[in-house]
Design an enzyme around this catalytic site. Structure first.
Site, mmCIF file in Angstrom:
data_model
loop_
_atom_site.group_PDB
_atom_site.id
_atom_site.type_symbol
_atom_site.label_atom_id
_atom_site.label_comp_id
_atom_site.label_asym_id
_atom_site.label_seq_id
_atom_site.Cartn_x
_atom_site.Cartn_y
_atom_site.Cartn_z
ATOM 1 N N LYS A 195 0.945 -1.209 -0.187
ATOM 2 C CA LYS A 195 -0.093 0.073 0.135
ATOM 3 C C LYS A 195 0.711 1.306 -0.053
ATOM 4 O O LYS A 195 1.633 1.545 0.891
ATOM 5 C CB LYS A 195 -0.799 0.048 1.340
ATOM 6 C CG LYS A 195 -2.389 0.830 1.169
ATOM 7 C CD LYS A 195 -2.272 1.967 0.812
ATOM 8 C CE LYS A 195 -1.950 3.032 2.110
ATOM 9 N NZ LYS A 195 -1.699 4.364 1.548
ATOM 10 N N GLU A 270 9.146 0.958 11.266
ATOM 11 C CA GLU A 270 10.049 1.932 10.936
ATOM 12 C C GLU A 270 9.693 3.166 11.193
ATOM 13 O O GLU A 270 8.876 3.573 10.309
ATOM 14 C CB GLU A 270 10.761 1.721 9.894
ATOM 15 C CG GLU A 270 11.988 0.442 9.786
ATOM 16 C CD GLU A 270 12.385 0.238 8.526
ATOM 17 O OE1 GLU A 270 12.620 0.894 7.587
ATOM 18 O OE2 GLU A 270 13.116 -0.902 8.491
ATOM 19 N N CYS A 303 13.709 10.623 8.050
ATOM 20 C CA CYS A 303 13.681 9.831 9.366
ATOM 21 C C CYS A 303 14.836 9.988 10.351
ATOM 22 O O CYS A 303 14.879 10.195 11.264
ATOM 23 C CB CYS A 303 13.030 8.660 9.350
ATOM 24 S SG CYS A 303 13.837 7.325 8.299
ATOM 25 N N GLU A 401 8.963 15.332 16.967
ATOM 26 C CA GLU A 401 9.245 15.246 15.442
ATOM 27 C C GLU A 401 8.777 16.061 14.651
ATOM 28 O O GLU A 401 7.753 16.416 14.612
ATOM 29 C CB GLU A 401 8.935 13.740 14.699
ATOM 30 C CG GLU A 401 9.732 13.458 13.378
ATOM 31 C CD GLU A 401 9.277 11.961 12.645
ATOM 32 O OE1 GLU A 401 8.034 11.681 13.031
ATOM 33 O OE2 GLU A 401 10.295 11.568 12.101
HETATM 34 P P1 NAD Z 1 1.970 8.176 7.987
HETATM 35 O O1 NAD Z 1 2.091 7.340 9.170
HETATM 36 O O2 NAD Z 1 0.994 9.472 7.859
HETATM 37 O O3 NAD Z 1 1.772 7.204 6.623
HETATM 38 C C1 NAD Z 1 2.461 6.210 6.508
HETATM 39 C C2 NAD Z 1 1.658 5.292 5.428
HETATM 40 O O4 NAD Z 1 0.368 4.632 6.419
HETATM 41 C C3 NAD Z 1 0.856 5.847 4.362
HETATM 42 O O5 NAD Z 1 1.039 4.999 3.240
HETATM 43 C C4 NAD Z 1 -0.594 6.060 4.798
HETATM 44 O O6 NAD Z 1 -1.376 6.035 3.801
HETATM 45 C C5 NAD Z 1 -0.661 4.828 5.798
HETATM 46 N N1 NAD Z 1 -1.690 5.016 6.953
HETATM 47 C C6 NAD Z 1 -2.343 5.798 7.231
HETATM 48 N N2 NAD Z 1 -3.322 5.860 8.178
HETATM 49 C C7 NAD Z 1 -3.306 4.420 8.228
HETATM 50 C C8 NAD Z 1 -4.109 3.784 9.126
HETATM 51 N N3 NAD Z 1 -5.135 3.785 9.845
HETATM 52 N N4 NAD Z 1 -3.873 2.282 8.713
HETATM 53 C C9 NAD Z 1 -2.966 1.770 8.223
HETATM 54 N N5 NAD Z 1 -2.196 2.518 7.329
HETATM 55 C C10 NAD Z 1 -2.511 4.003 7.377
HETATM 56 O O7 NAD Z 1 3.649 8.794 7.904
HETATM 57 P P2 NAD Z 1 4.160 9.576 6.515
HETATM 58 O O8 NAD Z 1 3.574 11.004 6.936
HETATM 59 O O9 NAD Z 1 3.517 9.388 5.181
HETATM 60 O O10 NAD Z 1 5.640 9.653 6.707
HETATM 61 C C11 NAD Z 1 6.025 10.300 7.856
HETATM 62 C C12 NAD Z 1 6.604 9.443 8.918
HETATM 63 O O11 NAD Z 1 7.411 8.074 8.448
HETATM 64 C C13 NAD Z 1 7.738 10.230 9.847
HETATM 65 O O12 NAD Z 1 7.177 9.970 11.099
HETATM 66 C C14 NAD Z 1 9.020 9.488 9.533
HETATM 67 O O13 NAD Z 1 9.856 9.632 10.666
HETATM 68 C C15 NAD Z 1 8.496 8.258 9.287
HETATM 69 N N6 NAD Z 1 9.623 7.361 8.314
HETATM 70 C C16 NAD Z 1 10.253 6.544 9.109
HETATM 71 C C17 NAD Z 1 11.238 6.022 8.576
HETATM 72 C C18 NAD Z 1 12.476 4.925 8.981
HETATM 73 O O14 NAD Z 1 12.931 4.113 8.459
HETATM 74 N N7 NAD Z 1 12.172 4.834 10.445
HETATM 75 C C19 NAD Z 1 11.797 6.234 7.203
HETATM 76 C C20 NAD Z 1 10.841 7.101 6.773
HETATM 77 C C21 NAD Z 1 9.852 7.793 7.286
#
Ligand code: NAD
Length: 502
Positions: A195, A270, A303, A401
């Site tokens: 997804k 992650e 991140c 963050e």
């Molecule tokens: P997000 O949590 O808003 O979304 C991530 C994914 O989850 C998207 O595909 C979204 O559609 C999906 N999603 C949203 N609601 C959901 C639900 N209820 N159930 C299942 N899936 C759902 O995060 P974002 O804004 O897209 O990304 C930023 C975040 O990602 C930051 O916190 C960043 O630190 C983190 N990040 C971590 C790493 C790592 O390797 N640790 C790498 C990149 C980004």
């Protein structure tokens, strides 16, 4: 700061099932069971470069998720039963396909999520290919462990494929973060439902084309497009999953964990970070400044990036002056230009968040030394690289963050104080240090509470090494054998020396 005005909207045909993005045709439907599947509704995919709609992407829900998990389950037995060498050969063809399309993938990813084309061409997309090639090779080397002799018994450890793996990814490095999970999951014999992020969904569709061309059997790799609540949530709650790998924010991770708990599905998370960058008084100052300014690459969100710079008091004045001077010379503008260093933020919502963070930091008593707001010359979603000092201990800008081009600078007087400040966070993804003293490097890296510690370098990571975060930054480790630990059911078969007929 040097600036490049964002160019006019690229040829983007947002009608129908195929969008033409930067001259590349992208199918906006799902990829399920080896065919394109439509939904009744679509969502708009906007480019951060100019906020124009570049595609209308099919919006999946519970039905499409169910179709995809069912297809992945149906494809699982045959894919799992293939000899590792045969699976690996197919995955090497996927790597070849990615390499052949580096330019197209780079152009589409840049248009879709606004990250720099130069880093896609040189680093990110070749790494995407490596995510397949490395784990194809590694599976052949690692999945057949030699038998062990334990007190006269022969013990055989086998890494059995687990089943259907759901992979959910964020927008900041969509294809790279997806394939870093898809590579090992498929190499270990699982099937996958991906997804992608709704703010940058397009390269996942190109990956589906590459998979099909490489001969990945129908149903082994599936893509369900859609919004988090509509497509992500039903995927995490589906009883047909065997593993769930999620990359994203902590609040979403809580929802995902709750949904997966109902089916007791093992998770790999992650998540976010608030990573420290500790600069000691004995550091090579030129290197320390370069590492600091690197944190603003793209538009800041990463991140792993250093969100809190902690600098020894003997150096803090000169370090800050030089970082501000160098960061102010960065070129902000259209990420399709090769000489752009800092691009736009992904979405209006994220932009507004940055504005809010700076306003509240100022209200808390902090001072903005650089940037602090929109780039007035460029407009749109271009937010200036921002450096904040004098933030009070415990204030929001030092603890939450931010995920954007904002960093703080604080000072410390002793090694103990530096470690205490660095570890004063709920997160524990990464930490970077600059020091000229090898003993200190050993001591401090051992004391830091983080999944990855970089000493006098940043962002160097081999696919064979473990990666993950402590605390709120994640659950589990992936990379190398740790990926196979997660994506397989490890079995130990014990053979007695007695009881044999011949
Ligand atoms: P997000 O949590 O808003 O979304 C991530 C994914 O989850 C998207 O595909 C979204 O559609 C999906 N999603 C949203 N609601 C959901 C639900 N209820 N159930 C299942 N899936 C759902 O995060 P974002 O804004 O897209 O990304 C930023 C975040 O990602 C930051 O916190 C960043 O630190 C983190 N990040 C971590 C790493 C790592 O390797 N640790 C790498 C990149 C980004």
């Amino acid at each position: 700061m040097t600036q490049h005005a964002p160019g006019a909207s690229s040829a983007a045909d947002a009608s129908g099932d195929v969008a033409v993005v930067e001259g590349v045709e992208v199918d906006t439907r799902h990829w399920i069971g080896g065919r394109r599947v439509s939904s009744a509704t679509t969502f708009d995919d906007l480019s951060p470069i100019d906020e124009s709609v570049i595609a209308r992407v099919h919006a999946g829900g519970a039905d499409e998720v169910n179709l995809a998990v069912t297809a992945a389950r149906a494809a699982f037995p045959a894919w799992a039963a293939l000899p590792v060498a045969e699976r690996s050969a197919i995955l090497r063809r996927v790597a070849d396909g990615v390499e052949a399309r580096v330019e197209e993938l780079s152009r589409v990813e840049t248009r879709d999520n606004g990250s720099l084309i130069r880093s896609h061409r040189r680093g990110v997309m070749p790494r995407v290919a490596m995510n397949f090639r490395f784990f194809a090779d590694y599976a052949e080397e690692q999945l057949g462990h030699p038998d062990m002799e334990v007190r006269g018994h022969r013990e055989r450890v086998t890494y059995d494929p687990a089943g259907v793996v759901a992979i959910i990814t964020p927008w900041n490095a969509p294809l790279m973060l997806a394939t870093w999970r898809i590579g090992p999951a498929l190499a270990a014999g699982n099937t996958v439902v991906l997804k992608p992020p709704e703010w940058a969904p397009l390269t996942a569709s190109l990956l589906a084309d590459i998979m099909a061309e490489a001969g990945v059997p129908d149903g082994v790799f599936n893509v369900v497009q859609g919004l988090g609540a509509d497509a992500g949530a039903p995927l995490t709650a589906h009883p047909g999953l065997s593993r769930l790998a999620f990359t994203g924010s902590v609040p979403t991770a809580s929802l995902v964990a709750a949904a997966a708990a109902r089916n007791v599905v093992p998770l790999s998370f992650e998540l976010g970070g608030k990573s420290p960058y500790v600069v000691f008084g004995d550091a090579d100052l030129d290197l320390a400044v370069d590492l600091a300014v690197e944190q603003f690459d793209n538009a800041g969100p990463g991140c792993l990036k250093a969100a809190r710079m902690l600098v020894h008091s003997s150096l803090v004045e000169e370090f800050t002056e030089r970082v501000v001077a160098k960061a102010s010379r960065l070129t902000q503008g259209d990420p399709r230009d090769d000489d752009t260093d800092v691009a736009a933020l992904i979405h209006r919502r994220q932009f507004d968040q940055m504005v809010g963070f700076v306003e509240r930091a100022k209200a808390d008593g902090a001072r903005v030394l650089l940037g602090g707001g929109p780039n007035a010359d460029l407009g749109g979603l271009y937010f200036q690289p921002t450096i904040i000092v004098d933030a009070p201990p415990g204030s929001e800008i030092l603890t939450e963050e931010v995920f954007g081009p904002i960093t703080t600078i604080e000072s410390f007087d002793s090694e103990e104080e530096a470690v205490a400040l660095a570890n004063d966070t709920r997160f524990g993804l990464a930490a970077t240090l600059a020091t000229g003293n090898p003993d200190r490097a050993e001591r401090v890296s051992a004391a830091l509470d983080a999944g990855t510690v970089w000493v006098n370098c940043f962002f160097v990571r081999d696919l064979g090494a473990p990666f993950g975060g402590n605390g709120r930054s994640g659950i589990g480790r992936e990379g190398g054998i740790w990926s196979f630990d997660f994506y397989t059911d490890i079995k130990n078969s014990v053979f007695s020396p007695t009881g044999w007929k011949e």
